[in-house]
Design a protein around this motif. Structure first.
Motif, short mmCIF file in Angstrom:
data_model
loop_
_atom_site.label_atom_id
_atom_site.label_comp_id
_atom_site.label_asym_id
_atom_site.label_seq_id
_atom_site.Cartn_x
_atom_site.Cartn_y
_atom_site.Cartn_z
N ALA A 1 -13.95 0.58 5.88
CA ALA A 1 -12.87 1.18 5.08
C ALA A 1 -11.63 1.38 5.92
CB ALA A 1 -13.34 2.51 4.49
N PHE A 2 -11.82 1.81 7.16
CA PHE A 2 -10.67 2.03 8.03
C PHE A 2 -10.04 0.70 8.46
CE2 PHE A 2 -13.07 6.01 8.56
CZ PHE A 2 -12.07 6.91 8.23
N TYR A 3 -10.88 -0.32 8.72
CA TYR A 3 -10.33 -1.64 9.02
C TYR A 3 -9.56 -2.17 7.80
CZ TYR A 3 -13.35 -1.82 13.16
OH TYR A 3 -13.97 -1.56 14.36
N ALA A 4 -10.10 -1.89 6.60
CA ALA A 4 -9.43 -2.34 5.38
C ALA A 4 -8.09 -1.64 5.21
CB ALA A 4 -10.33 -2.10 4.17
N LEU A 5 -8.04 -0.35 5.56
CA LEU A 5 -6.76 0.37 5.50
C LEU A 5 -5.72 -0.28 6.40
CD1 LEU A 5 -7.83 4.13 5.49
CD2 LEU A 5 -6.74 2.88 3.62
N ALA A 6 -6.18 -0.68 7.60
CA ALA A 6 -5.26 -1.36 8.51
C ALA A 6 -4.84 -2.71 7.93
CB ALA A 6 -5.94 -1.56 9.87
N ALA A 7 -5.79 -3.41 7.29
CA ALA A 7 -5.49 -4.74 6.75
C ALA A 7 -4.47 -4.69 5.63
CB ALA A 7 -6.78 -5.40 6.26
N ILE A 8 -4.50 -3.62 4.81
CA ILE A 8 -3.54 -3.53 3.70
C ILE A 8 -2.24 -2.86 4.12
CG2 ILE A 8 -5.39 -3.50 1.99
CD1 ILE A 8 -4.87 -0.49 1.63
N GLY A 9 -2.14 -2.49 5.42
CA GLY A 9 -0.89 -1.95 5.95
C GLY A 9 -0.69 -0.47 5.71
N TYR A 10 -1.77 0.30 5.54
CA TYR A 10 -1.62 1.74 5.32
C TYR A 10 -1.04 2.41 6.56
CZ TYR A 10 -2.66 6.63 4.37
OH TYR A 10 -2.55 7.98 4.18
N ASP A 11 -0.04 3.26 6.35
CA ASP A 11 0.62 3.99 7.43
C ASP A 11 0.48 5.49 7.15
OD1 ASP A 11 2.21 5.14 9.35
OD2 ASP A 11 4.00 3.93 8.91
N GLY A 12 -0.35 6.16 7.95
CA GLY A 12 -0.61 7.57 7.73
C GLY A 12 0.61 8.45 7.91
N LEU A 13 1.64 7.97 8.61
CA LEU A 13 2.84 8.77 8.85
C LEU A 13 3.94 8.51 7.83
CD1 LEU A 13 3.05 8.47 12.76
CD2 LEU A 13 2.00 10.29 11.39
N ALA A 14 3.76 7.47 6.99
CA ALA A 14 4.79 7.12 6.01
C ALA A 14 4.69 8.03 4.78
CB ALA A 14 4.65 5.66 5.59
N GLU A 15 5.85 8.42 4.27
CA GLU A 15 5.88 9.24 3.06
C GLU A 15 5.54 8.42 1.81
OE1 GLU A 15 6.27 12.49 2.76
OE2 GLU A 15 6.46 12.75 4.92
N VAL A 16 5.95 7.14 1.81
CA VAL A 16 5.70 6.24 0.67
C VAL A 16 5.11 4.94 1.20
CG1 VAL A 16 6.72 5.00 -1.26
CG2 VAL A 16 7.61 7.25 -0.63
N GLN A 17 4.01 4.48 0.58
CA GLN A 17 3.38 3.23 0.99
C GLN A 17 4.04 2.05 0.28
OE1 GLN A 17 1.07 3.35 3.39
NE2 GLN A 17 1.15 5.59 3.38
N THR A 18 3.92 0.85 0.85
CA THR A 18 4.50 -0.35 0.24
C THR A 18 3.72 -0.72 -1.02
OG1 THR A 18 3.09 -1.89 1.46
CG2 THR A 18 5.13 -1.17 2.54
N ALA A 19 4.33 -1.58 -1.85
CA ALA A 19 3.68 -2.02 -3.09
C ALA A 19 2.36 -2.74 -2.79
CB ALA A 19 4.62 -2.92 -3.88
N GLY A 20 2.37 -3.55 -1.73
CA GLY A 20 1.14 -4.26 -1.36
C GLY A 20 0.04 -3.31 -0.94
N THR A 21 0.41 -2.25 -0.22
CA THR A 21 -0.58 -1.26 0.19
C THR A 21 -1.13 -0.50 -1.01
OG1 THR A 21 0.50 -0.99 2.35
CG2 THR A 21 -0.95 0.80 1.61
N VAL A 22 -0.27 -0.18 -1.97
CA VAL A 22 -0.71 0.51 -3.18
C VAL A 22 -1.73 -0.34 -3.95
CG1 VAL A 22 0.03 1.32 -5.46
CG2 VAL A 22 1.34 1.94 -3.43
N LEU A 23 -1.43 -1.64 -4.10
CA LEU A 23 -2.38 -2.54 -4.77
C LEU A 23 -3.68 -2.61 -3.98
CD1 LEU A 23 -3.15 -4.58 -6.94
CD2 LEU A 23 -2.02 -6.36 -5.56
N GLY A 24 -3.56 -2.68 -2.66
CA GLY A 24 -4.75 -2.73 -1.81
C GLY A 24 -5.62 -1.50 -1.97
N LEU A 25 -4.99 -0.33 -2.10
CA LEU A 25 -5.75 0.90 -2.32
C LEU A 25 -6.51 0.87 -3.64
CD1 LEU A 25 -3.20 3.57 -1.00
CD2 LEU A 25 -5.44 3.04 -0.02
#
Length: 464
Positions: A395-419
């Motif tokens: 799950a954590f590797y997958a978070l990295a793969a979809i570009g999740y940034d724990g410090l970002a206030e808003v995630q990218t559209a691709g990351t949202v779809l990945g989630l």
């Protein structure tokens, strides 16, 4: 060989067994639901390091499960403890479980860098060892408390109810406490961790004092008869056990991936982690209702059929929810309720699987002549830990793969779809994988049950 029960199954036994998973899950649920957020958002562990640590921790937990089970079998075969085969281990493990859990949620927050990682790694290792020492005898105890399918279904239901409360309370209360202090502040995590450990300690003690080993199991099995290699024979010959192991991998991958990533979905997509609590609260009546109804349904349809149909329905609901996410903006409460109900159907298999473990143990005695609950339950837990390792670690590797940034206030559209893929579609796929194990691998039919009963009664069994 199994001796007759000392007395009838009592109400206190049902509640006592319920308290087992309730007490254990008070701390264990936190490891799946908020531990990842605690490590990444508070301690500052990056997702790649977190994924690697999680896999190492879970491999250790997977290895020590069958080791603990075999140790219990050999210890009882050698010493025949007058206090029972399983319950003495519960009393030894309960204080260790509470202390190691409290240390895990407190000590690392006072450290930085390498010392912090060393403390985090060490206390997690200690916690997982203590949990195994409690969980294996607790799970194996079902076979020593039940003598027939009805009692197994009843105790499986008791464990399911306990698991529901043990999972629901930390999962619902934890995000609220964390939200009050901000999910990047250690205070909320510390309060949640200490409170759950203290409450879990008391409930685990209730489990010990209210349970009873009603049958003497494996009394004629000698210590020298039990070998660690016996499990290889089980894997080769015991198809029900193999089906349970496939189910264990699939359902735990679903469960732990969903729990690990659940808060990330609410944080990254909906920007408010408290929606998880609201969604859980709204879907909880269904969960409670299913816990009450399922044992009665099992009496009509049988454990295996109820589990199979529940998995099929749960997978379909999760698949529908993902399709809705692709074509519309799903309100967070609708998401939470649908995911809760879909997961709830799937969780019926976890609630009632323990009765099937008992049946696989009986089948193993039927084909091998050995009664080794600890080894079989421990190895079944190994399969569950494999699913946990994949579900949590990857799950954590997958978070990295979809570009999740724990410090970002808003995630990218691709990351949202990945989630959405990780939190909805992936669980649906593995719920259906669990269904396939019971549909195509499980082989205990009414005829096989009759042969097992005949052999236990001393009648020559039909060749299977």
């Amino acid at each position: 060989m199994t001796k007759a029960p000392k007395n009838s199954l009592k109400t206190k036994h049902w509640f006592g067994y319920m308290f087992g998973d309730w007490g254990g899950c008070m701390t264990f649920t936190l490891m799946a639901s908020i531990f990842g957020l605690y490590c990444t958002n508070v301690l500052g562990v990056d997702t790649i390091t977190m994924g690697t640590l999680t896999i190492i921790w879970t491999i250790w937990d997977a290895i020590n499960d069958p080791m603990m089970g075999a140790l219990m079998d050999k210890a009882f075969a050698k010493h025949h403890n007058k206090n029972g085969k399983f319950r003495p281990w519960l009393l030894r493990a309960t204080p260790l479980l509470a202390v190691s859990a409290i240390a895990l949620w407190t000590v690392p927050t006072f450290l930085d860098g390498i010392p912090m990682l060393v403390a985090l790694f060490s206390f997690k290792i200690l916690y997982e060892g203590a949990y195994t020492m409690f969980n294996i005898p607790m799970g194996s105890l079902l076979s020593a408390m039940s003598t027939n399918d009805s009692e197994r279904a009843s105790l499986s239901s008791a464990r399911g109810v306990g698991s529901m409360f043990g999972n629901m309370i930390p999962a619902m209360v934890g995000p609220v406490i964390i939200g009050i202090f901000n999910d990047r502040n250690s205070t909320g995590y510390m309060i949640t961790g200490i409170a759950c450990a203290a409450i879990g300690f008391v409930i685990c003690l209730l489990h010990y004092f209210l349970t009873e080993e009603r049958t003497v199991v494996g009394e004629n099995t000698k210590a020298d008869d039990i070998k660690f290699s016996d499990i290889l024979t089980v894997v080769r010959k015991n198809r029900p056990f193999v089906a349970l192991c496939i189910h264990g991998v699939c359902i735990c991958l679903m469960q732990y991936a969903a729990q690990t990533l659940g808060l990330y979905m609410y944080s990254g997509v909906y920007h408010d982690v408290t929606y998880q609590t609201l969604g859980s609260a709204l879907s909880s009546p269904f969960m409670i209702g299913s816990m009450v109804a399922v044992p009665f349904i099992c009496k009509k349809m049988g454990l295996e059929r109820v589990i199979r149909y529940s998995l099929l329905i749960g997978g379909a609901i999760c698949g529908l929810l993902f399709a809705m996410h692709l074509v519309m903006d799903v309100h967070p409460l609708l998401h939470g309720v649908m995911l809760g109900i879909g997961s709830g159907f799937a969780m019926v298999s976890i609630q009632m699987q323990w009765g099937l473990v008992g049946e696989a143990i009986d089948y193993n005695e039927y084909i091998t002549g050995k009664r080794t609950e600890g080894s079989i339950y421990g190895t079944f837990n190994l399969s569950r830990r494999i699913g946990q390792a994949i579900g949590q670690g990857c799950a954590f590797y997958a978070l990295a793969a979809i570009g999740y940034d724990g410090l970002a206030e808003v995630q990218t559209a691709g990351t949202v779809l990945g989630l959405k893929v990780l939190c909805v579609l992936v669980p649906a796929i593995f719920i259906l994988g669990s269904w396939a194990a019971f549909k195509f691998v499980w082989n205990i039919t009414p005829e096989v049950r009759a042969a097992m009963a005949a052999k236990k009664a001393g009648v020559a069994p039909t060749e299977q």
